[in-house]
Every structure is written in structure tokens, then in C-alpha cells.
Design a protein around this motif. Structure first.
Motif, PDB file in Angstrom:
ATOM      1  N   GLY A   1      -4.238   8.661   5.571  1.00 33.40           N
ATOM      2  CA  GLY A   1      -5.848   8.542   5.288  1.00 33.40           C
ATOM      3  C   GLY A   1      -5.699   7.782   3.952  1.00 33.40           C
ATOM      4  O   GLY A   1      -6.666   6.805   3.742  1.00 33.40           O
ATOM      5  N   ASN A   2      -5.003   8.112   2.787  1.00 34.78           N
ATOM      6  CA  ASN A   2      -4.876   7.292   1.715  1.00 34.78           C
ATOM      7  C   ASN A   2      -4.472   5.686   1.856  1.00 34.78           C
ATOM      8  O   ASN A   2      -4.989   4.758   1.204  1.00 34.78           O
ATOM      9  CB  ASN A   2      -4.065   8.098   0.682  1.00 34.78           C
ATOM     10  N   LEU A   3      -3.558   5.528   2.669  1.00 38.08           N
ATOM     11  CA  LEU A   3      -2.919   4.314   2.995  1.00 38.08           C
ATOM     12  C   LEU A   3      -4.343   3.539   3.393  1.00 38.08           C
ATOM     13  O   LEU A   3      -4.456   2.378   3.194  1.00 38.08           O
ATOM     14  CB  LEU A   3      -1.974   4.415   4.176  1.00 38.08           C
TER      15      LEU A   3
ATOM     16  N   ALA B   1       0.830  -1.271   0.117  1.00 37.50           N
ATOM     17  CA  ALA B   1      -0.095  -0.016   0.023  1.00 37.50           C
ATOM     18  C   ALA B   1       0.887   1.272  -0.056  1.00 37.50           C
ATOM     19  O   ALA B   1       0.423   2.156  -0.704  1.00 37.50           O
ATOM     20  CB  ALA B   1      -0.889  -0.164   1.508  1.00 37.50           C
ATOM     21  N   VAL B   2       1.937   1.206   0.812  1.00 41.70           N
ATOM     22  CA  VAL B   2       2.828   2.356   0.812  1.00 41.70           C
ATOM     23  C   VAL B   2       3.398   2.650  -0.647  1.00 41.70           C
ATOM     24  O   VAL B   2       3.371   3.773  -1.083  1.00 41.70           O
ATOM     25  CB  VAL B   2       4.148   2.185   1.699  1.00 41.70           C
ATOM     26  N   LEU B   3       3.899   1.604  -1.507  1.00 40.02           N
ATOM     27  CA  LEU B   3       4.267   1.777  -2.777  1.00 40.02           C
ATOM     28  C   LEU B   3       3.335   2.493  -3.645  1.00 40.02           C
ATOM     29  O   LEU B   3       3.585   2.802  -4.710  1.00 40.02           O
ATOM     30  CB  LEU B   3       5.062   0.545  -3.150  1.00 40.02           C
ATOM     31  N   ARG B   4       2.064   2.242  -3.253  1.00 37.68           N
ATOM     32  CA  ARG B   4       1.002   2.714  -4.082  1.00 37.68           C
ATOM     33  C   ARG B   4       0.559   4.243  -3.990  1.00 37.68           C
ATOM     34  O   ARG B   4      -0.226   4.713  -4.415  1.00 37.68           O
ATOM     35  CB  ARG B   4      -0.255   1.686  -4.193  1.00 37.68           C
ATOM     36  N   LEU B   5       1.081   4.725  -2.879  1.00 39.57           N
ATOM     37  CA  LEU B   5       0.966   6.130  -2.495  1.00 39.57           C
ATOM     38  C   LEU B   5       1.632   6.975  -3.724  1.00 39.57           C
ATOM     39  O   LEU B   5       2.456   6.608  -4.376  1.00 39.57           O
ATOM     40  CB  LEU B   5       1.243   6.623  -1.362  1.00 39.57           C
ATOM     41  N   ARG B   6       0.857   8.286  -3.720  1.00 38.98           N
ATOM     42  CA  ARG B   6       1.642   9.235  -4.408  1.00 38.98           C
ATOM     43  C   ARG B   6       2.944   9.576  -4.043  1.00 38.98           C
ATOM     44  O   ARG B   6       3.329   9.457  -2.833  1.00 38.98           O
ATOM     45  CB  ARG B   6       0.648  10.509  -4.486  1.00 38.98           C
TER      46      ARG B   6
END
Lengths: 86, 201
Positions: free
Chosen positions: B193-195, B148-153
Motif C-alpha cells: 500500500g505504501n509502495l 520506491a522500495v528503498l524509501r519504505l520503512r
């Protein structure tokens, strides 16, 4: 925490680049109201992002080999440039 | 807020503006960078000495494999050397530039590997030890968090990694990414929040 004052957060929408120049001050509660999640919820998530163990590091052999390679690079660049020039 | 110091707030951080961490070091680094941009390989080697471990650890977090992390670390410094004469100092420390190169290389690498989610199952067992069942559970959780971290902006991922993986305080992160401390706090809040949303998907 609740009496914490945070400066420069007066503009909620995508205003995360710089603090406002007019010195706006926002109460922490106000800031939190801008976001749907509470600190407590996000804190649980933050706790799951674990740091790497201290021992995670490149091997000494790799570090010295790569350092040597880097020190030899300028010569390679110069050779390639002289070949291109020729 | 709990009474236990949290990972979100435990560090000293409440300066209103970004403050360069360790100014004398920054001055020394600036001199080294100037020499390196003039193709001084000795200066570049010193920059390498200062930052290689950090770059490696940043990559390792993403690939979870020592050999791959070493290859990508070497590539990072080779690319940095190729591009060093185009480097422009914009307020952030030199390592921020290196980390950006390493991140781009690593993301490309992970994409080319196709199985983006393939992470080393042995990571937790070999590095953290402990009870095998707990380790497996922990490994699974760490994997989902990491994915999930790697998918963040870009910016959000950078803040999350610097704050929680590298355990820098707000002030250090602000100096690293050239933003103010309050801006880093907001980015962190939004990133978490996005995570959470990504992990619920």
C-alpha cells in the motif's frame, strides 16, 4: 481466497507484531476491509517487483580474495591491539 | 483473486507461527556463530561461504553495479567481523544480521553518492536481454519500483525484498525477521500500500 481464514489479525492498528493470544480468527474479507487497497490492486504492483536474475552473483575471484582477507583479519586485529597496548 | 497463482499468495505459508527454516542447518549455524563470536576465523569464513552470495545480491538490488556491490559486500563482512563478539542471537538466522549491516552500509553509501536515484542503465540489458525498447521500458519501471522500495520503512522494505526480490515464502520471511506468518502478511500488505503511494508521488 474469500473463505480463507487468517488468525491473529483481530487488532487492526499497528498490531502486526504477534498473533493475538486469545486465538481470534478473522475472515479474509474482514481483514481486507481494514485496508483501502484490494489484493488485485496490490497484486499488480507486486508483479512489478522483479527478482534479480539468477546469474547475479559475485565473481569467484572476489569471493576467494575476500575470504582470504577475512582469514587474515584476526592477525591484523591482534597486531593493532598489541600496538595499542604498547 | 485471479486463478493464476499470484506472487502474493503462490507460496506455501499458512503456518500460524514462525517456523525456523531448516532446523538442522540452524543448529549447525548456531555452532558456527558461537565459534565465530569467540574469534574463530575459520568458523567466520564458513559463515561467509554460506551467506556471501545472498548478501551480495541484496546489495546489488540496491546499487545495481557489480563493483560497488562487491565493495559493499566486503565491507559488510569486515564490519560483521569487527562486531561479531557483540552479536546476540534473537531467534532470527545469522544472515538477517548480515543483511541489516549490508543495508545500513548501502544506504549510507547511496546517500554519500548524492544522486540517490542513479541506477545502472545497463542493468536490464546486460542481465535480462530481450528487445531494446522493451528493455528500456522495463528498466525505467524497475528503477521507479526499486527507488520506491528503498524509501519504505525498514521492516516493510525488508519484507518486500525478501518476498519478491529473494522470492522467499511467508514462512521463510517470518523466520528471517523473527515474526509470525500472519504478521508478515500484514506487513507485506501495508508495505505494498505504501509502495503504491510512493510511486504515485
Amino acid at each position: 481466497m474469500s473463505d480463507m481464514r487468517i488468525t491473529g489479525l483481530a487488532k487492526p492498528a499497528d498490531s502486526n507484531d504477534e498473533p493475538s493470544k486469545d486465538g481470534d480468527v478473522m475472515e479474509h474479507k474482514e481483514m481486507i476491509s481494514l485496508f483501502p487497497e484490494t489484493d488485485a490492486e496490490l497484486e499488480g504492483l507486486a508483479a512489478r517487483i522483479r527478482p534479480l536474475p539468477r546469474e547475479v552473483a559475485p565473481s569467484a575471484e572476489f569471493m576467494s580474495r575476500t575470504r582470504l582477507r577475512l582469514l587474515q583479519l584476526p592477525a591484523q586485529v591482534a597486531i593493532e591491539e598489541s600496538r595499542r597496548a604498547a | 483473486m485471479t486463478s493464476v497463482p499470484s506472487r502474493m499468495e503462490a507460496t506455501s505459508e499458512d503456518g500460524a507461527q514462525s517456523v525456523p527454516a531448516g532446523k538442522p542447518d540452524r543448529d549447525e549455524e548456531r555452532r558456527l556463530v558461537e565459534r565465530a563470536t569467540a574469534r574463530d576465523q575459520g568458523a567466520f569464513a564458513q559463515l561467509y561461504d554460506q551467506h556471501v552470495v545472498r548478501v551480495y545480491r541484496h546489495i546489488y538490488y540496491m546499487v545495481s553495479d557489480a563493483r560497488e556491490a562487491e565493495d559493499l559486500t566486503a565491507q559488510t563482512f569486515l564490519k560483521a567481523w569487527e562486531a561479531i563478539d557483540r552479536y546476540k542471537e534473537r531467534g532470527a538466522p545469522f544472515v538477517a544480521w548480515l543483511l541489516r549491516i549490508s543495508h545500513n552500509l548501502t544506504i549510507s553509501y547511496l546517500r554519500s553518492r548524492r544522486d540517490h536515484s542513479e541506477l545502472d542503465e545497463g542493468f536490464v540489458d546486460s542481465k535480462r536481454g530481450g528487445n531494446p525498447e522493451e528493455s528500456l521500458e522495463q528498466a525505467t519501471d524497475e528503477r521507479s519500483v526499486r527507488e520506491a522500495v528503498l524509501r519504505l520503512r525498514d521492516e516493510q522494505r525488508q519484507v518486500i525484498m525478501l518476498r519478491f526480490v529473494e522470492e522467499l515464502d511467508y514462512r521463510e520471511v517470518a523466520a528471517m525477521i523473527g515474526k509470525s506468518v500472519p504478521a508478515v502478511r500484514v506487513i507485506q500488505h501495508r508495505a505494498l500500500g505504501n509502495l503504491r503511494k510512493l510511486m504515485q508521488q
